[in-house]
Scaffold this active site. Structure first.
Site, PDB file in Angstrom:
ATOM      1  N   ASP A 129     -39.429 -47.266   7.872  1.00  0.00           N
ATOM      2  CA  ASP A 129     -40.134 -46.776   6.694  1.00  0.00           C
ATOM      3  C   ASP A 129     -41.363 -45.947   7.059  1.00  0.00           C
ATOM      4  O   ASP A 129     -42.365 -46.482   7.520  1.00  0.00           O
ATOM      5  CB  ASP A 129     -40.541 -47.987   5.842  1.00  0.00           C
ATOM      6  CG  ASP A 129     -41.110 -47.613   4.494  1.00  0.00           C
ATOM      7  OD1 ASP A 129     -41.309 -46.413   4.235  1.00  0.00           O
ATOM      8  OD2 ASP A 129     -41.368 -48.532   3.685  1.00  0.00           O
ATOM      9  N   ASP A 329     -41.043 -39.704   2.921  1.00  0.00           N
ATOM     10  CA  ASP A 329     -40.969 -41.165   2.951  1.00  0.00           C
ATOM     11  C   ASP A 329     -39.524 -41.630   3.118  1.00  0.00           C
ATOM     12  O   ASP A 329     -38.728 -41.559   2.180  1.00  0.00           O
ATOM     13  CB  ASP A 329     -41.565 -41.723   1.657  1.00  0.00           C
ATOM     14  CG  ASP A 329     -41.589 -43.241   1.611  1.00  0.00           C
ATOM     15  OD1 ASP A 329     -41.203 -43.879   2.617  1.00  0.00           O
ATOM     16  OD2 ASP A 329     -41.997 -43.800   0.574  1.00  0.00           O
TER      17      ASP A 329
END
Length: 476
Positions: A129, A329
């Protein structure tokens, strides 16, 4: 680039580096609204479009007496909470909003990757992430019930583990869900690259949304300044794995980076080819694009992979977004953009509309690719095309419409470019030089058929796969 690739061939050989396979989570079920609610929860932004989900400011209860608060001038603390609208009962006694539960949002991750922690190595399946800086894992410090179905890290079985006394961590989202625990320093192995003394955040308590996820935790690839570790109650952000491999000189100066390439079931024969690399760039994928990597400087002042994104276009019609910024992201599925852009995207799709209950834009399920517009987004001073088919993110619950892959960012001051954008590029996250490199990765042919009801990228029921079933058979 040829010189760079020659240098990296030696690095790959000397350090024994390899690609990390990205495994498509067969438990993951695409759902547009639940993915949007999860983003409302994660980034805590107030929506500008109507729908059931929104934020309210609630009084934060403390330990002070009313008399003491009065002496302070009556000040009280509030915190933003994500809620959903409820219909009042016949007597009108129901509150106008209620709690957002784990069932309201997407709690699972689309991808997981195998890493090894400790000596001897313990295999874990983590969600990589770039929007987070915490590296946390399910552990034997949790209750037995919350360990079920997961690989769990046992620091007592690692000779290289060292408890970091006083250091704790806690992640909390807008719905009140939390993950928290203690910290251990241990060896982390990513694609053959060993990172010593990495702070491993060991879970002791996990809310339902975390225990129900297929992954065994998270590998944070943002910037360490947003890491949540505290020491005796005071903020003590820890370096991320990439920051540590740079600091400890685990890799040469020219290789202080990682890369990502994502595919899906729509990419015929390529679904299982998604990967990450650490310490090297995939030469073949760059050459296949027919372009050189284009670099954009990163502003990491907020801890994210943030950059200038000052224009977009829909079918060639340019939209000026002077001063606009965006973050990339990998932990996000959708792309969230300003209302001015989103409205123009769906105005170009016949039959599209904004749907209150889905809290997003939808368009007919039988829409053909030729009816979907070409949408381009600028990263720095270069425009990148989004694969048309990826604008059809997931079928709505009634199966009549697609939930769009680009949705409103609400009152958030920046765009979030998740998987819907990142699938269309090969990305090089050059942390050492604070820059973001891209080449296009558009597939010539993709399917727009609604997914079969078989899990994975689909939406049906099937026997649940546990993370322990996903670890490789390779010897540790």
């Amino acid at each position: 680039m040829d010189t760079v690739f020659s240098e990296q061939e030696k690095i790959i050989k000397d350090l024994g580096l390899s690609k990390i396979k990205v495994i498509h989570n067969e438990n993951y079920k695409r759902h547009g609204t639940k993915s949007y609610v999860w983003l409302l929860n994660r980034y805590r932004f107030q929506p500008t479009k109507p729908g059931p989900y929104f934020h309210v400011d609630k009084v934060k209860h403390g330990v002070f007496s009313e008399g003491f608060k009065s002496a302070l001038g009556g000040r009280v603390h509030t915190e933003r909470a994500l809620v959903k609208k409820l219909d009042a009962d016949e007597d009108g006694k129901n509150p106008d909003h209620g709690e957002v539960t784990a069932d309201d949002q997407q709690n699972d991750t689309m991808y997981v990757c195998e890493v090894k922690v400790g000596e001897p190595p313990q295999k874990m399946m983590l969600d990589f992430d770039t929007g987070s800086a915490d590296t946390w894992v399910c552990s034997t410090l949790q209750t037995k019930a919350t360990q079920s179905g997961h690989n769990v890290y046992d620091p007592k079985k690692s000779k290289s583990a060292k408890k970091l006394a006083g250091k704790t961590w806690k992640i909390q989202y807008g719905d009140g869900s939390t993950a928290s625990g203690e910290c251990v320093g241990d060896t982390l192995v990513l694609g053959g690259l060993s990172i010593k003394k990495q702070t491993i955040e060991c879970a002791t308590k996990l809310s339902k949304q975390f225990t129900e996820s297929t992954s065994d935790g998270l590998l944070g690839l943002a910037w360490g300044k947003i890491n949540t570790v505290t020491d005796s109650g005071k903020a003590d952000p820890q370096p991320t794995p990439v920051e540590n491999m740079i600091k400890q000189e685990d890799i040469p100066k020219s290789a202080e980076l990682f890369t990502s390439a994502f595919y899906s079931s729509r990419d015929k024969g390529k679904k299982d080819k998604s990967f990450y690399t650490f310490g090297f760039i995939d030469k073949e994928l760059v050459k296949a694009s027919g372009e050189d990597l284009h670099w954009t400087q990163i502003d990491n002042s907020e801890g994210f992979w943030m950059f200038s994104s000052e224009s977009s276009s829909v079918n060639g019609d340019k939209i000026d977004l002077s001063g606009n910024i965006a973050i990339a992201d990998t932990g996000t599925t959708l792309a969230l953009m300003s209302d001015s852009v989103v409205e123009k995207v769906y105005a170009a799709i016949p039959g599209s509309s904004y749907d209150y209950l889905n809290q997003g834009y939808i368009f007919p399920i039988d829409t053909k690719a030729e009816s979907i517009p070409e949408v381009k987004i600028s990263v720095g001073d270069k425009d990148y095309l989004i694969q048309k088919e990826d604008l059809a993110f997931a079928p709505t619950d009634d199966g009549k419409s697609w939930y769009g892959g680009i949705q409103s960012r609400g009152m958030m001051p920046f765009d979030i470019l998740g998987d819907v954008f990142l699938k269309s590029v090969y990305a090089v996250w050059d942390q050492g030089n604070k820059r973001f490199g891209l080449v296009p990765k558009i597939e010539k042919v993709q399917s727009l058929e609604p997914p079969a009801s078989s899990g994975g990228d689909g939406s049906g029921e099937k026997e649940r796969v546990h993370s322990a079933d996903l670890t490789s058979d390779d010897p540790v």
